[in-house]
Design a protein around this motif. Structure first.
Motif, short mmCIF file in Angstrom:
data_model
loop_
_atom_site.label_atom_id
_atom_site.label_comp_id
_atom_site.label_asym_id
_atom_site.label_seq_id
_atom_site.Cartn_x
_atom_site.Cartn_y
_atom_site.Cartn_z
N UNK A 29 0.84 -1.21 0.00
CA UNK A 29 0.00 0.00 0.00
C UNK A 29 0.87 1.25 0.00
N UNK A 30 1.88 1.27 0.88
CA UNK A 30 2.75 2.44 0.97
C UNK A 30 3.47 2.70 -0.35
N UNK A 31 3.91 1.64 -1.00
CA UNK A 31 4.57 1.81 -2.30
C UNK A 31 3.59 2.38 -3.32
N UNK A 32 2.40 1.84 -3.36
CA UNK A 32 1.38 2.32 -4.31
C UNK A 32 1.04 3.79 -4.04
N UNK A 33 1.09 4.22 -2.77
CA UNK A 33 0.78 5.60 -2.40
C UNK A 33 1.97 6.53 -2.61
N UNK A 34 3.11 5.98 -3.03
CA UNK A 34 4.29 6.79 -3.28
C UNK A 34 5.14 7.04 -2.06
N UNK A 35 4.83 6.41 -0.94
CA UNK A 35 5.62 6.57 0.29
C UNK A 35 6.63 5.43 0.33
N UNK A 36 7.67 5.54 -0.47
CA UNK A 36 8.57 4.42 -0.69
C UNK A 36 9.48 4.13 0.51
N UNK A 61 10.47 -4.28 -5.73
CA UNK A 61 11.26 -3.73 -6.85
C UNK A 61 10.90 -2.28 -7.13
N UNK A 62 9.61 -1.95 -7.06
CA UNK A 62 9.17 -0.58 -7.35
C UNK A 62 9.70 0.40 -6.31
N UNK A 63 9.63 0.04 -5.05
CA UNK A 63 10.11 0.94 -3.99
C UNK A 63 11.62 1.13 -4.09
N UNK A 64 12.33 0.05 -4.37
CA UNK A 64 13.79 0.13 -4.49
C UNK A 64 14.17 1.03 -5.67
N UNK A 65 13.46 0.88 -6.78
CA UNK A 65 13.77 1.69 -7.95
C UNK A 65 13.47 3.17 -7.69
N UNK A 66 12.43 3.44 -6.90
CA UNK A 66 12.02 4.82 -6.67
C UNK A 66 12.99 5.60 -5.80
N UNK A 67 13.60 4.94 -4.80
CA UNK A 67 14.45 5.69 -3.85
C UNK A 67 15.91 5.26 -3.91
N UNK A 68 16.22 4.24 -4.69
CA UNK A 68 17.60 3.80 -4.82
C UNK A 68 17.97 2.76 -3.77
N UNK A 69 18.99 2.00 -4.08
CA UNK A 69 19.39 0.90 -3.20
C UNK A 69 19.79 1.37 -1.81
N UNK A 84 15.74 3.40 13.62
CA UNK A 84 14.34 3.11 13.33
C UNK A 84 13.50 4.37 13.43
N UNK A 85 13.80 5.23 14.40
CA UNK A 85 13.06 6.49 14.57
C UNK A 85 13.26 7.40 13.36
N UNK A 86 14.50 7.46 12.89
CA UNK A 86 14.78 8.29 11.72
C UNK A 86 14.00 7.80 10.51
N UNK A 87 13.95 6.47 10.35
CA UNK A 87 13.20 5.91 9.21
C UNK A 87 11.74 6.28 9.30
N UNK A 88 11.20 6.29 10.51
CA UNK A 88 9.78 6.59 10.68
C UNK A 88 9.45 8.06 10.62
N UNK A 89 10.42 8.95 10.96
CA UNK A 89 10.15 10.37 11.01
C UNK A 89 10.75 11.14 9.84
N UNK A 90 11.58 10.44 9.04
CA UNK A 90 12.23 11.12 7.93
C UNK A 90 11.26 11.55 6.85
N UNK A 91 10.01 11.07 6.92
CA UNK A 91 9.04 11.42 5.89
C UNK A 91 8.52 12.83 6.08
#
Length: 754
Positions: A608-615, A649-657, A747-754
């Protein structure tokens, strides 16, 4: 920090309900050995206090093991082949495709740093020795603490004999336990120290013997206990000719406690010894009420055994349960054998469990489902014992066929497909070809085998079931076989899954088997969407599935129908509907502890997150799901191949490895509770008294560098500041966020970096 530190295992021993007396020196010795050895075995006779010492040491050293402590009570299994299964169960693992339970445990522990406590190993000594040797070889960070009357004789083992209590501690223990039973009975003014010293000396300082003797204080004075004990020991010292003196004393003490029971209490003691682990009053009544003992009197007799310290009371969320110390249980089984009653009581026990699983099966799709999940979990050791007796007794294996398939969802939800398949294989081997339950058991075994990834064996079992169904004109079994084939086709992404599932649904509908139609409806709904892009047909099947589950609290199939809806909508329909469905499904699975479901739903939220663009969120959720997939022993590429591969694959392609891997690793490292909140889109819950404060600009900058894996020295060099300044900032970040380690910052950075 090990790879599992963020999914810290916590299976502590029971809370201490009574005071802990003595063992200060022994405790220090054990702690010292655990600091330098990888296998420490506490040895000694039954009743000397090995388990209680292990409990206390675990509480003292738990913080030294980053991945926690796993406490495994082996007394509940009698078959050495199940030892690894029980360890896997305590670790929260589930069956892994193609792997034995031992290999699954070894794979899980290989890179972890935890304390594994194996309690009561003596009756499974060979199997435990093999298991421990494998753990020490394959898992370099695991430390094992064992209790056993016999050492393992494994390389690297440090054996620490647990001696009887010294006189002073033994007297103190007697006084405390006696005072708890009758406060005035053993105070210093009325009882001489000499009397208690002699009494405890006669009991050889064995804690169990002392506690049994102290339980008699309401009816006998310490002097009377001493007189009676002395005479009884004189009579019974020949009971175990080859055993140590203290072992004879324990037997004499138990003999004496047994003699103080009424004949009816003695009978109930023996009959209750058939239970493994714990049991409730209703189960006790079913097993004990015969030959002059009525159901109405069993409660009174149990209360008498509780009063005499033969039974222990356990409070559970579903009511009160009872348990017998293993040494007392073994004694009761000896008495049962002497009375020639073992077969009768074992059959009553099996019949009770058979009725229990049948009732659970009947009420599975109802509001009673959460109760039955918890109840069967409490009685799983008894279920194993009943199955074991049934497959080993002539003409009894048919009961095992019926028990091992009811309810089939319980075995799947617990991740015990492999164990269920093993019981079914053993029962099938012991039943004749013409047995009426054979076809259904073959289909159930095929389904469990499919979950383990063995397509060849699955196909063979289904073919056997189909032959029997055709021979006996058995329409329900034919439909069950078709169900397995449709599911296998869906997992293999074969187009025939749509037609097979539709035919299966129609067959069960014609038979009036509503519950059996539920999973085929899921298969059809998902398959027709992916094969034909027919959203209307997919939605109709999933809607019917949802309606058939009812609205009174059923969770297992309700969550599955919502997951099917999420799969269909995220791929071809409304992504907002998919998000809502996946979130609600996750909540339902969390309520009943469906670990397999939690893995599926978390993965779906990543789609869902990938489809919504939140990669970034998608990558983090894939990391969270990866921990769950590993725990249940399934690969998402097998369980949810198409959407998982597509959105990864889509999420990886969108934000890079680099960004994907960083977010993925943060998700994998996230503590379990925090991961659940993240997946549900809820703020992380802080411990009482801890609030999350806003970071400064500099602290935020440093937190992001910590999340990238940089050390404090690296960060200092990057920002051209002193390492001491970085150290101070990191400490402030941890304090503000209420965290205990750098991984949580990532983990906090990953969750708040958006």
């Amino acid at each position: 920090m090990s790879s599992a530190s963020t999914d810290r295992v916590a299976t502590p021993p029971p809370a201490e309900l009574t005071s802990y007396v003595g063992r200060r020196d022994e405790g220090a010795d054990v702690r010292r050995l655990l600091g330098k050895a990888r296998l420490v075995t506490l040895s000694g006779p039954g009743g000397v206090g090995k388990t209680r010492l292990a409990w206390r040491v675990v509480r003292d050293v738990a913080r030294a093991f980053p991945d926690g402590v796993v406490f495994v009570e082996l007394a509940e299994v009698r078959d050495g082949a199940l030892a690894a299964n029980l360890v896997a169960d305590r670790l929260g693992l589930h069956d892994r495709s193609g792997l034995s339970p031992m290999r699954q445990v070894l794979d899980h522990l290989r890179n972890r740093a935890l304390l594994l406590v194996l309690d009561n190993c003596e009756h499974l000594i060979d199997a435990c020795a093999e298991f421990v040797a494998a753990v020490l070889t394959d898992c370099p960070k695991i430390v094992v603490l064992a209790t056993s009357r016999q050492s393992f004789a494994v390389a690297g083992e440090h054996v620490l004999p647990v001696p009887p209590l010294p006189v002073a501690d033994a007297v103190r223990l007697f006084r405390e336990r006696a005072a708890a039973a009758w406060p005035e009975a053993a105070d210093g003014a009325s009882v001489s120290e000499e009397t208690l010293t002699e009494l405890c000396d006669r009991l050889d300082g064995l804690p169990l013997a002392i506690e049994l003797a102290a339980a008699r204080i309401r009816s006998l004075s310490p002097c009377q206990i001493l007189d009676r004990l002395t005479s009884r020991l004189t009579l019974l010292t020949s009971g175990l000719r080859t055993g140590p003196e203290r072992h004879k004393t324990l037997r004499a003490t138990i003999d004496w406690s047994h003699d103080l029971c009424s004949p009816s209490e003695q009978s109930v003691w023996a009959r209750l010894s058939v239970f493994v682990g714990s049991f409730d009053l209703e189960a006790a009544q079913q097993v004990c009420a015969y030959d002059g003992i009525g159901e109405e009197s069993v409660l009174e007799l149990i209360e008498g055994l509780l009063d005499k310290s033969v039974l222990i009371r356990r409070q559970q969320t579903d009511g009160v349960r009872f348990q017998m110390l293993e040494s007392l249980r073994e004694y009761g089984q000896e008495r049962l054998d002497q009375a020639g009653d073992r077969g009768r009581v074992s059959r009553l026990h099996r019949d009770w469990m058979a009725r229990l699983v049948e009732q659970a099966d009947d009420e599975w799709v109802s509001g009673r489902q959460p109760y039955w999940i918890e109840r069967l979990g409490h009685d799983h050791a008894n279920l194993r014992a009943a199955l074991s007796w049934s497959v080993s007794e002539p003409d009894e294996a048919g009961a095992a066929l019926r028990m091992a398939v009811r309810p089939i969802e319980y075995w799947l939800l617990r991740g015990l497909a492999g164990e269920a398949g093993t019981w079914l294989d053993r029962a099938l081997a012991a039943t004749p070809e013409e047995h009426p339950d054979r076809a259904r058991a073959l289909c159930a075994s095929a389904l469990h085998t499919l979950w383990q990834g063995n397509q060849e064996k699955m196909a063979r079992l289904v073919s056997q079931a189909e032959s029997l169904a055709e021979k006996n004109a058995d329409e329900p079994s034919w439909a069950r076989a078709m169900h397995v084939r449709s599911f296998a086709a869906m997992l293999a992404i074969r187009p025939e899954s749509v037609d097979l599932a539709a035919a299966t649904c129609a067959a069960f509908r014609a038979l009036g088997e509503t519950r059996a139609e539920l999973h085929p409806l899921f298969i059809h709904g998902v398959s027709v969407a992916y094969r034909d892009r027919d959203l209307d047909a997919a939605r109709r099947s999933l809607q019917r599935m949802s309606e058939l589950t009812g609205a009174d609290g059923e969770s297992f199939y309700r969550a599955m129908s919502l997951f099917g809806q999420a799969m269909v909508e995220v791929a071809f329909g409304d992504v907002a509907v998919a998000a809502e469905a996946a979130t609600e499904a996750l909540r339902l699975d969390l309520r009943v502890g469906n670990q397999q479901g939690i893995a599926y739903r978390t993965d779906a939220l990543a789609w869902v997150a990938d489809r919504q663009g939140d990669h970034v969120r998608a990558a983090t959720l894939f990391g969270i799901a990866a921990t769950r997939w590993e725990r249940i022993g399934l690969a998402p590429e097998f369980a949810a191949s198409l959407p998982h591969a597509k959105h990864t694959a889509a999420a990886r392609a969108a934000i890079g490895d680099t960004r994907f891997d960083r977010a993925f690793d943060a998700g994998r490292a996230m503590p379990a509770d925090e991961a659940v909140n993240y997946a549900l889109g809820e703020p992380a819950r802080k411990p009482d008294g801890v609030t999350e404060k806003k970071l400064t600009t500099r602290e935020t900058e440093i937190a992001k560098l910590v999340a990238k894996g940089l050390t404090n020295r690296d960060i200092a060099a990057r920002l051209v500041i002193s390492q001491r300044t970085v150290d101070s900032h990191v400490e402030h970040i941890l304090a503000k966020l209420g965290f205990g380690n750098r991984t949580q910052i990532a983990a906090w950075v990953a969750g708040h970096g958006r």
